[in-house]
Scaffold this motif. Structure first.
Motif, PDB file in Angstrom:
ATOM      1  N   VAL A   8      38.220  42.494  34.015  1.00 27.44           N
ATOM      2  CA  VAL A   8      37.296  41.359  34.052  1.00 27.44           C
ATOM      3  C   VAL A   8      35.968  41.781  34.667  1.00 27.44           C
ATOM      4  O   VAL A   8      34.890  41.411  34.195  1.00 27.44           O
ATOM      5  CB  VAL A   8      37.897  40.187  34.845  1.00 27.44           C
ATOM      6  N   GLY A   9      36.022  42.594  35.720  1.00 26.98           N
ATOM      7  CA  GLY A   9      34.796  43.082  36.345  1.00 26.98           C
ATOM      8  C   GLY A   9      33.975  43.943  35.408  1.00 26.98           C
ATOM      9  O   GLY A   9      32.743  43.834  35.366  1.00 26.98           O
ATOM     10  N   GLN A  10      34.649  44.789  34.647  1.00 32.28           N
ATOM     11  CA  GLN A  10      33.929  45.617  33.668  1.00 32.28           C
ATOM     12  C   GLN A  10      33.287  44.739  32.593  1.00 32.28           C
ATOM     13  O   GLN A  10      32.170  45.018  32.145  1.00 32.28           O
ATOM     14  CB  GLN A  10      34.887  46.608  33.021  1.00 32.28           C
ATOM     15  N   LEU A  11      33.997  43.706  32.192  1.00 29.02           N
ATOM     16  CA  LEU A  11      33.467  42.796  31.183  1.00 29.02           C
ATOM     17  C   LEU A  11      32.204  42.115  31.679  1.00 29.02           C
ATOM     18  O   LEU A  11      31.215  41.969  30.953  1.00 29.02           O
ATOM     19  CB  LEU A  11      34.528  41.752  30.835  1.00 29.02           C
ATOM     20  N   ALA A  12      32.206  41.717  32.949  1.00 27.09           N
ATOM     21  CA  ALA A  12      31.035  41.072  33.532  1.00 27.09           C
ATOM     22  C   ALA A  12      29.829  41.998  33.510  1.00 27.09           C
ATOM     23  O   ALA A  12      28.693  41.577  33.275  1.00 27.09           O
ATOM     24  CB  ALA A  12      31.339  40.632  34.964  1.00 27.09           C
ATOM     25  N   GLY A  13      30.062  43.288  33.735  1.00 29.31           N
ATOM     26  CA  GLY A  13      28.964  44.233  33.750  1.00 29.31           C
ATOM     27  C   GLY A  13      28.313  44.432  32.398  1.00 29.31           C
ATOM     28  O   GLY A  13      27.189  44.948  32.310  1.00 29.31           O
ATOM     29  N   LEU A  14      28.996  44.018  31.326  1.00 28.59           N
ATOM     30  CA  LEU A  14      28.452  44.202  29.974  1.00 28.59           C
ATOM     31  C   LEU A  14      27.940  42.899  29.364  1.00 28.59           C
ATOM     32  O   LEU A  14      27.560  42.875  28.202  1.00 28.59           O
ATOM     33  CB  LEU A  14      29.542  44.773  29.055  1.00 28.59           C
ATOM     34  N   THR A  15      27.926  41.811  30.160  1.00 30.70           N
ATOM     35  CA  THR A  15      27.566  40.498  29.628  1.00 30.70           C
ATOM     36  C   THR A  15      26.057  40.333  29.526  1.00 30.70           C
ATOM     37  O   THR A  15      25.325  40.608  30.469  1.00 30.70           O
ATOM     38  CB  THR A  15      28.144  39.379  30.505  1.00 30.70           C
ATOM     39  N   PRO A  29      30.323  45.509  20.938  1.00 32.95           N
ATOM     40  CA  PRO A  29      31.359  46.532  20.721  1.00 32.95           C
ATOM     41  C   PRO A  29      31.999  47.010  22.023  1.00 32.95           C
ATOM     42  O   PRO A  29      33.214  47.232  22.073  1.00 32.95           O
ATOM     43  CB  PRO A  29      30.583  47.661  20.026  1.00 32.95           C
ATOM     44  N   GLU A  30      31.191  47.148  23.074  1.00 32.54           N
ATOM     45  CA  GLU A  30      31.743  47.584  24.359  1.00 32.54           C
ATOM     46  C   GLU A  30      32.676  46.527  24.933  1.00 32.54           C
ATOM     47  O   GLU A  30      33.741  46.836  25.480  1.00 32.54           O
ATOM     48  CB  GLU A  30      30.611  47.887  25.346  1.00 32.54           C
ATOM     49  N   GLN A  31      32.250  45.259  24.818  1.00 34.99           N
ATOM     50  CA  GLN A  31      33.106  44.178  25.293  1.00 34.99           C
ATOM     51  C   GLN A  31      34.392  44.099  24.481  1.00 34.99           C
ATOM     52  O   GLN A  31      35.462  43.807  25.019  1.00 34.99           O
ATOM     53  CB  GLN A  31      32.359  42.847  25.224  1.00 34.99           C
ATOM     54  N   ARG A  32      34.272  44.348  23.184  1.00 41.17           N
ATOM     55  CA  ARG A  32      35.443  44.285  22.324  1.00 41.17           C
ATOM     56  C   ARG A  32      36.501  45.288  22.773  1.00 41.17           C
ATOM     57  O   ARG A  32      37.709  45.009  22.709  1.00 41.17           O
ATOM     58  CB  ARG A  32      35.033  44.539  20.872  1.00 41.17           C
ATOM     59  N   GLU A  33      36.087  46.456  23.232  1.00 38.30           N
ATOM     60  CA  GLU A  33      37.049  47.433  23.724  1.00 38.30           C
ATOM     61  C   GLU A  33      37.831  46.883  24.906  1.00 38.30           C
ATOM     62  O   GLU A  33      39.051  47.082  25.017  1.00 38.30           O
ATOM     63  CB  GLU A  33      36.324  48.723  24.135  1.00 38.30           C
ATOM     64  N   ILE A  34      37.129  46.175  25.795  1.00 34.65           N
ATOM     65  CA  ILE A  34      37.802  45.591  26.947  1.00 34.65           C
ATOM     66  C   ILE A  34      38.723  44.462  26.500  1.00 34.65           C
ATOM     67  O   ILE A  34      39.864  44.342  26.965  1.00 34.65           O
ATOM     68  CB  ILE A  34      36.777  45.086  27.975  1.00 34.65           C
ATOM     69  N   LYS A  93      37.737  30.224  39.623  1.00 42.91           N
ATOM     70  CA  LYS A  93      36.730  30.659  40.598  1.00 42.91           C
ATOM     71  C   LYS A  93      36.863  32.147  40.877  1.00 42.91           C
ATOM     72  O   LYS A  93      35.876  32.874  40.955  1.00 42.91           O
ATOM     73  CB  LYS A  93      36.884  29.888  41.907  1.00 42.91           C
ATOM     74  N   THR A  94      38.106  32.586  41.030  1.00 42.98           N
ATOM     75  CA  THR A  94      38.357  33.996  41.322  1.00 42.98           C
ATOM     76  C   THR A  94      38.066  34.874  40.121  1.00 42.98           C
ATOM     77  O   THR A  94      37.363  35.886  40.215  1.00 42.98           O
ATOM     78  CB  THR A  94      39.823  34.188  41.764  1.00 42.98           C
ATOM     79  N   VAL A  95      38.582  34.479  38.959  1.00 39.93           N
ATOM     80  CA  VAL A  95      38.436  35.309  37.762  1.00 39.93           C
ATOM     81  C   VAL A  95      36.982  35.382  37.300  1.00 39.93           C
ATOM     82  O   VAL A  95      36.501  36.431  36.868  1.00 39.93           O
ATOM     83  CB  VAL A  95      39.333  34.767  36.629  1.00 39.93           C
ATOM     84  N   LEU A  96      36.282  34.245  37.390  1.00 35.25           N
ATOM     85  CA  LEU A  96      34.912  34.192  36.886  1.00 35.25           C
ATOM     86  C   LEU A  96      33.871  34.698  37.874  1.00 35.25           C
ATOM     87  O   LEU A  96      32.715  34.872  37.508  1.00 35.25           O
ATOM     88  CB  LEU A  96      34.557  32.750  36.493  1.00 35.25           C
ATOM     89  N   ALA A  97      34.279  34.927  39.114  1.00 32.50           N
ATOM     90  CA  ALA A  97      33.302  35.316  40.128  1.00 32.50           C
ATOM     91  C   ALA A  97      32.472  36.536  39.719  1.00 32.50           C
ATOM     92  O   ALA A  97      31.237  36.511  39.842  1.00 32.50           O
ATOM     93  CB  ALA A  97      34.001  35.553  41.462  1.00 32.50           C
ATOM     94  N   PRO A  98      33.068  37.640  39.220  1.00 30.47           N
ATOM     95  CA  PRO A  98      32.239  38.787  38.826  1.00 30.47           C
ATOM     96  C   PRO A  98      31.266  38.451  37.702  1.00 30.47           C
ATOM     97  O   PRO A  98      30.117  38.908  37.693  1.00 30.47           O
ATOM     98  CB  PRO A  98      33.270  39.829  38.369  1.00 30.47           C
ATOM     99  N   LEU A  99      31.722  37.645  36.729  1.00 29.30           N
ATOM    100  CA  LEU A  99      30.861  37.282  35.604  1.00 29.30           C
ATOM    101  C   LEU A  99      29.714  36.389  36.062  1.00 29.30           C
ATOM    102  O   LEU A  99      28.552  36.607  35.712  1.00 29.30           O
ATOM    103  CB  LEU A  99      31.692  36.566  34.532  1.00 29.30           C
ATOM    104  N   VAL A 100      30.018  35.373  36.872  1.00 30.62           N
ATOM    105  CA  VAL A 100      28.989  34.457  37.341  1.00 30.62           C
ATOM    106  C   VAL A 100      27.980  35.174  38.229  1.00 30.62           C
ATOM    107  O   VAL A 100      26.780  34.935  38.143  1.00 30.62           O
ATOM    108  CB  VAL A 100      29.634  33.269  38.092  1.00 30.62           C
ATOM    109  N   ASP A 101      28.451  36.068  39.075  1.00 33.23           N
ATOM    110  CA  ASP A 101      27.535  36.831  39.919  1.00 33.23           C
ATOM    111  C   ASP A 101      26.565  37.641  39.066  1.00 33.23           C
ATOM    112  O   ASP A 101      25.379  37.764  39.392  1.00 33.23           O
ATOM    113  CB  ASP A 101      28.319  37.761  40.841  1.00 33.23           C
ATOM    114  N   ARG A 150      47.998  43.436  38.742  1.00 31.53           N
ATOM    115  CA  ARG A 150      46.982  42.437  39.086  1.00 31.53           C
ATOM    116  C   ARG A 150      45.615  43.095  39.238  1.00 31.53           C
ATOM    117  O   ARG A 150      44.615  42.604  38.704  1.00 31.53           O
ATOM    118  CB  ARG A 150      47.370  41.731  40.384  1.00 31.53           C
ATOM    119  N   ASP A 151      45.556  44.193  39.979  1.00 30.04           N
ATOM    120  CA  ASP A 151      44.284  44.871  40.194  1.00 30.04           C
ATOM    121  C   ASP A 151      43.709  45.404  38.889  1.00 30.04           C
ATOM    122  O   ASP A 151      42.488  45.398  38.682  1.00 30.04           O
ATOM    123  CB  ASP A 151      44.460  46.021  41.190  1.00 30.04           C
TER     124      ASP A 151
END
Length: 346
Positions: free
Chosen positions: A189-196, A229-234, A82-90, A182-183
């Motif tokens: 993960v947040g950056q990854l969500a922004g590129l999804t 490609p951008e996601q791959r960098e992350i 729930k915590t990890v996926l929150a940025p992606l799901v949002d 941790r941060d």
């Protein structure tokens, strides 16, 4: 957490995952209580052993140690997801908000998918540090799985339990001694969500599963297909960090082991063979979930850590924990000398 709850039926995921999990090996009440007590004692003992070997100082009284069963692991990881996926799901709900019947059906489908994933994984995991539970995190030791594997491998239970605790306690020390870690992971993960790209995500996942089961198409995991490609960098940055963490833990458990675990060489030999996976279904699922890549992280990360420690000593190696800029890149994991040359002061 509203977005994650809207798209995923977490209660269903936990119920299904727990049902798939089963209870584990047959043990008497006395055997179960003895295993739990020994694991708690071994975790506490491992703290000082890890500190002495690594030189990392983690504050006392942080990140509790929990000895749990498989159902407890399913619940804990549902909470973590729930915590990890929150940025992606949002991000997904922002692009394509679910509504009406589609929302209800979609929640059930994704809940079932997550539950199936948790149900499979919960029988494989011996221990896990969860950095996303509160600011300090928590260490989970899955008692039924540890007992199952020590029986399957035919190794000494007392030695095996301490060996597992050394690895997992190293992860606890890594994060509690370096709170910025941790941060940093959460930021990635947040950056990854922004590129999804929400539009093609589901189709790609379904198509990838079909390809792997048939044995054609790309041979990588689900992540390989859906990444730009951008996601791959992350992903590469995350892979490098995870390789470091897992490799470091393996080096610690093998470095400390001979002093306190008489049968450590026998355990390592048996366990390394087991990491290859067993059975056709197991191998398919490992490929889909990227678990083969996880095994490579242990190997590549340990090779990197051993090279740097041999070259510089543990104290100078610990420069690696200074901050994000001193973490190795994925290329440097495979070329430790490049990391040594890049980081100032070494």
């Amino acid at each position: 957490m509203t977005g994650a709850s809207d798209m995923i039926d977490w209660d269903l995921a936990v119920r299904l995952g727990s049902r798939i999990a089963t209870d584990g090996p047959k043990v008497t009440r006395e055997e179960a209580e003895a295993a739990v007590e020994e694991l708690r004692d071994d975790a506490a003992r491992s703290t000082q052993l890890v500190r002495d070997f690594t030189g990392l100082e983690a504050p006392d009284g942080t990140a509790p140690v929990l000895v749990i069963d498989r159902k407890g692991w399913v619940q804990a990881n549902a909470d973590g997801f729930k915590t990890v996926l929150a940025p992606l799901v949002d991000k997904l709900t922002e692009k394509r908000p679910p509504s009406g019947a589609a929302k209800v059906i979609g929640r059930k489908i994704t809940g079932a998918e997550v539950g199936g994933l948790l149900g499979f994984l919960c029988t494989k995991v011996l221990g896990q540090f969860d950095p996303f539970f509160s600011p300090a995190g928590r260490l989970l030791l899955v008692a039924p799985n540890i007992v199952h594997i020590e029986r399957e491998l035919g190794v000494d239970p007392t030695d095996f339990r301490l060996w597992v605790c050394l690895h997992e306690e190293t992860h606890r020390v890594q994060f509690t001694a370096n709170p910025w870690l941790r941060d940093h992971l959460f930021d990635q993960v947040g950056q990854l969500a922004g590129l999804t790209d929400a539009g093609s995500l589901l189709d790609d996942l379904v198509g990838r599963i079909a390809q792997v089961v048939r044995g054609d198409g790309p041979t990588g995991s689900l992540i390989d297909l859906v990444s730009t490609p951008e996601q791959r960098e992350i992903f590469d940055r995350l892979t490098a960090v995870m390789s470091l963490l897992e490799g470091h833990a393996d080096v610690v458990m093998d470095g400390v082991g001979p002093k306190v675990i008489p049968s450590v060489e026998h355990i390592r030999s048996k366990f390394t063979e087991r990491r290859k996976g067993v059975g056709t279904l197991d191998r398919i699922l490992r490929r889909l979930l990227g678990l083969d890549a996880k095994m490579a992280q242990y190997r590549d990360g340990a090779t990197f850590v051993r090279h740097v420690v041999d070259a510089l000593g543990m104290e100078r190696f610990n420069t690696i924990w200074t901050g994000p800029d001193t973490l190795p890149t994925l290329a440097e994991i495979h070329d430790p000398e490049a990391w040594i040359q890049r980081v100032p002061g070494l």
